[in-house]
Design an enzyme around this catalytic site. Structure first.
Site, PDB file in Angstrom:
ATOM      1  N   ALA A 112      51.624 -62.581  78.483  1.00 11.36           N
ATOM      2  CA  ALA A 112      51.133 -61.320  77.887  1.00 11.36           C
ATOM      3  C   ALA A 112      50.378 -60.603  79.000  1.00 11.36           C
ATOM      4  O   ALA A 112      49.158 -60.638  79.066  1.00 11.36           O
ATOM      5  CB  ALA A 112      50.225 -61.640  76.701  1.00 11.36           C
ATOM      6  N   CYS A 234      39.521 -62.329  74.589  1.00 10.58           N
ATOM      7  CA  CYS A 234      38.239 -61.647  74.856  1.00 10.58           C
ATOM      8  C   CYS A 234      37.554 -61.360  73.528  1.00 10.58           C
ATOM      9  O   CYS A 234      37.075 -60.260  73.299  1.00 10.58           O
ATOM     10  CB  CYS A 234      38.458 -60.378  75.687  1.00 10.58           C
TER      11      CYS A 234
HETATM   12  N1  SAM Z   1      46.601 -60.327  80.561  1.00  9.99           N
HETATM   13  C1  SAM Z   1      46.381 -58.894  80.537  1.00  9.99           C
HETATM   14  C2  SAM Z   1      45.482 -58.517  81.699  1.00  9.99           C
HETATM   15  O1  SAM Z   1      44.730 -59.363  82.184  1.00  9.99           O
HETATM   16  O2  SAM Z   1      45.542 -57.363  82.135  1.00  9.99           O
HETATM   17  C3  SAM Z   1      45.817 -58.440  79.218  1.00  9.99           C
HETATM   18  C4  SAM Z   1      46.660 -58.869  78.058  1.00  9.99           C
HETATM   19  S1  SAM Z   1      46.139 -58.241  76.519  1.00  9.99           S
HETATM   20  C5  SAM Z   1      44.730 -59.173  76.167  1.00  9.99           C
HETATM   21  C6  SAM Z   1      47.312 -58.906  75.437  1.00  9.99           C
HETATM   22  C7  SAM Z   1      48.735 -58.417  75.627  1.00  9.99           C
HETATM   23  O3  SAM Z   1      49.563 -59.092  74.676  1.00  9.99           O
HETATM   24  C8  SAM Z   1      48.943 -56.936  75.381  1.00  9.99           C
HETATM   25  O4  SAM Z   1      49.519 -56.343  76.511  1.00  9.99           O
HETATM   26  C9  SAM Z   1      49.887 -56.882  74.180  1.00  9.99           C
HETATM   27  O5  SAM Z   1      50.828 -55.839  74.253  1.00  9.99           O
HETATM   28  C10 SAM Z   1      50.586 -58.218  74.246  1.00  9.99           C
HETATM   29  N2  SAM Z   1      51.093 -58.694  72.928  1.00  9.99           N
HETATM   30  C11 SAM Z   1      50.980 -58.120  71.718  1.00  9.99           C
HETATM   31  N3  SAM Z   1      51.590 -58.858  70.786  1.00  9.99           N
HETATM   32  C12 SAM Z   1      52.105 -59.938  71.402  1.00  9.99           C
HETATM   33  C13 SAM Z   1      52.853 -61.070  70.979  1.00  9.99           C
HETATM   34  N4  SAM Z   1      53.193 -61.236  69.716  1.00  9.99           N
HETATM   35  N5  SAM Z   1      53.222 -61.961  71.920  1.00  9.99           N
HETATM   36  C14 SAM Z   1      52.876 -61.800  73.204  1.00  9.99           C
HETATM   37  N6  SAM Z   1      52.171 -60.751  73.662  1.00  9.99           N
HETATM   38  C15 SAM Z   1      51.789 -59.831  72.775  1.00  9.99           C
END
Ligand code: SAM
Length: 464
Positions: A112, A234
């Site tokens: 993600a 977070c």
């Molecule tokens: N790791 C990133 C960074 O450090 O910049 C931040 C990630 S953010 C906390 C979580 C990410 O998970 C988002 O970009 C979101 O679009 C994605 N996401 C949303 N639903 C998801 C799912 N069902 N499975 C995996 N990723 C997902």
């Protein structure tokens, strides 16, 4: 700091969990968010950045390359940022990649990944050797991810846009390390985002927890036997942290918690499980609290898979670029560099674009790939036009032949160029590289004493 009051059910929950400590915690959430930045150690050392930066930087306890910044300067708008010398990242988020501790040469998956804070950190810790697959499920978020990976100058990354389940069924248990930085209720964003407060609902926490459970199951299926899995959020809600990990461990007997090694972190809390469990091992997971440490708050759990037989890695199959395209690239290299910075790298044409492809990637058949390796440039019928990503992937040591135009960060000509203006500068016609304090920031094309502006339109903005 936001002016919106914190939701009452959130306050009550944290008072129940933290008891005497709740007042200090809630007071900390009433203060301004910290600004952090992490050095791009692929381009320079933290000491060098500290010496160059015109703002004050205090090291974070858990990440030697990360700092809390203070002062009136805005590092995110400084030309050093455009040159990819650092990533603006809140300090506790820097603990995650350090805990996962990827090693050079490994195959690592960030499941993600957008906008790329942790993916860029993983690549830096691996010295850009090995492969980082940075996946993002939301197509709309892959452009920011791609742009940050480009600015970082990473050569060995692949960006995919897929559902995690799709990756697990395609690849299986092949990755040395997998990061799931899970989408969460974002309580650690409350200090910097009024929207995070406005959107928060108790039901959202429950919904996130279910989604995290599923995503963690999928992430686990991608970890090779003996490999490591890192889960982070977070947010402060135990439902999304301790409870997700406890439920995972109950159903995945081949995984066990390992110490995160995060300096200054508090242990996670086994008492916060929904039903009584004998899970004292949960104290190996870590919590970074905003009232105890310099950061917005994070939860990090590191899990190791038991040894066993690894899945077979079917490597990606690429067709080398056609000879005419390679000949144009070679002409450009001869005119520009002393030696080919991408010698011994497989070059592949995707439409008119020429890419330097990382070696050792898993097969990508049928997947949506946003980028693989470095886009070197565009093949036109009789000429090669270098890409912005090539400029950012170059090291100062590559730049022997090319005409360079090095500017000081406070030179207003640099500001003007990054805003999209051409620059008058006498000299021979042709491609040249603009740099700030020696760090490449953009190509320029000089014609009759004018450097035409080729800084990507999407990156141009008024700086300072
Ligand atoms: N790791 C990133 C960074 O450090 O910049 C931040 C990630 S953010 C906390 C979580 C990410 O998970 C988002 O970009 C979101 O679009 C994605 N996401 C949303 N639903 C998801 C799912 N069902 N499975 C995996 N990723 C997902």
């Amino acid at each position: 700091m936001t002016n919106i009051p914190l939701p009452l059910p959130f306050i009550e929950r944290m008072q129940n969990l933290l008891g005497n400590e709740a007042d200090t915690f809630l007071a900390a959430l009433g203060r301004a968010a910290l600004t952090g930045l992490r050095t791009n150690t692929l381009k320079l050392s933290a000491e060098r950045l500290r010496a160059l930066a015109p703002w004050s930087m205090t090291p974070t306890p858990w990440c030697p390359d990360g700092f809390v910044v203070s002062g009136r300067e805005q590092p995110g708008k400084h030309p050093f940022h455009a040159a990819g010398l650092y990533y603006m990242q809140e300090p506790s988020a820097m603990a995650v990649a350090v805990a996962l501790a990827p090693q050079p040469g490994e195959l690592v998956l960030d499941l993600a990944a957008a906008p790329g804070g942790k993916a860029t950190h993983l690549a830096a810790l691996m010295y850009d050797w090995g492969i980082v697959v940075a996946n993002e499920i939301e197509t709309s978020r892959t452009s920011a991810l791609s742009s940050n990976i480009e600015r970082w100058g990473i050569r060995q990354a692949i960006i995919t846009n897929a559902e995690p389940e799709r990756l697990a069924s395609q690849w299986g248990a092949i990755f040395d390390r997998v990061l799931l930085d899970a989408p969460c209720s974002g309580e650690g964003m409350f200090r910097k985002s009024a929207t995070a407060i406005a959107m928060w609902r108790p039901e959202m926490v429950q919904g996130c927890a279910l989604r995290q459970q599923r995503a963690l199951d999928t992430a686990a299926a991608l970890v090779r036997p003996g490999g490591m899995l890192c889960y982070s959020t977070c947010t402060f809600a135990p439902e999304e942290n301790e409870q997700v990990i406890a439920a995972f461990l109950d159903t995945h007997r081949d995984f066990e918690l390992a110490p995160t090694g995060i300096i200054g972190a508090a242990p996670a809390c086994p008492d916060w499980l929904a039903t009584p469990h004998n899970r004292s091992d949960l104290t190996l997971a870590a919590r970074l609290w905003p009232h105890r440490t310099p950061g917005e708050g994070h939860f990090v759990a590191l899990l190791q898979r038991a040894a066993g037989e690894a899945a077979r890695l079917k490597p990606a199959a690429w067709k080398p670029a056609p000879q005419p395209a390679l000949a144009l690239w070679r002409d450009f290299v001869a005119a520009t560099f002393t030696s080919d910075p991408f010698a011994n790298t497989l070059l592949v044409a995707v439409g008119q674009q020429l890419y330097a492809i990382p070696e050792g990637a898993p097969h990508l058949d049928g997947l949506k790939v946003k980028r693989a390796g470095v886009c070197l440039g565009t093949i036109h019928p009789k000429r090669f036009e270098p890409a912005h990503s090539l400029a950012l992937a170059l090291q100062t040591s590559d730049l022997h032949n090319v005409a360079t135009f090095d500017l000081a960060p406070d030179d207003e000509r640099l500001d003007r160029y990054l805003q999209g203006h051409p620059l008058p500068e006498p000299g021979a016609d042709g491609w040249m590289l603009l740099s700030v304090t020696g760090f490449p920031v953009s190509w320029g094309r000089r014609s009759r004493g004018i450097i035409k502006n080729v800084y990507p339109k999407g990156l141009r903005r008024p700086l300072r």
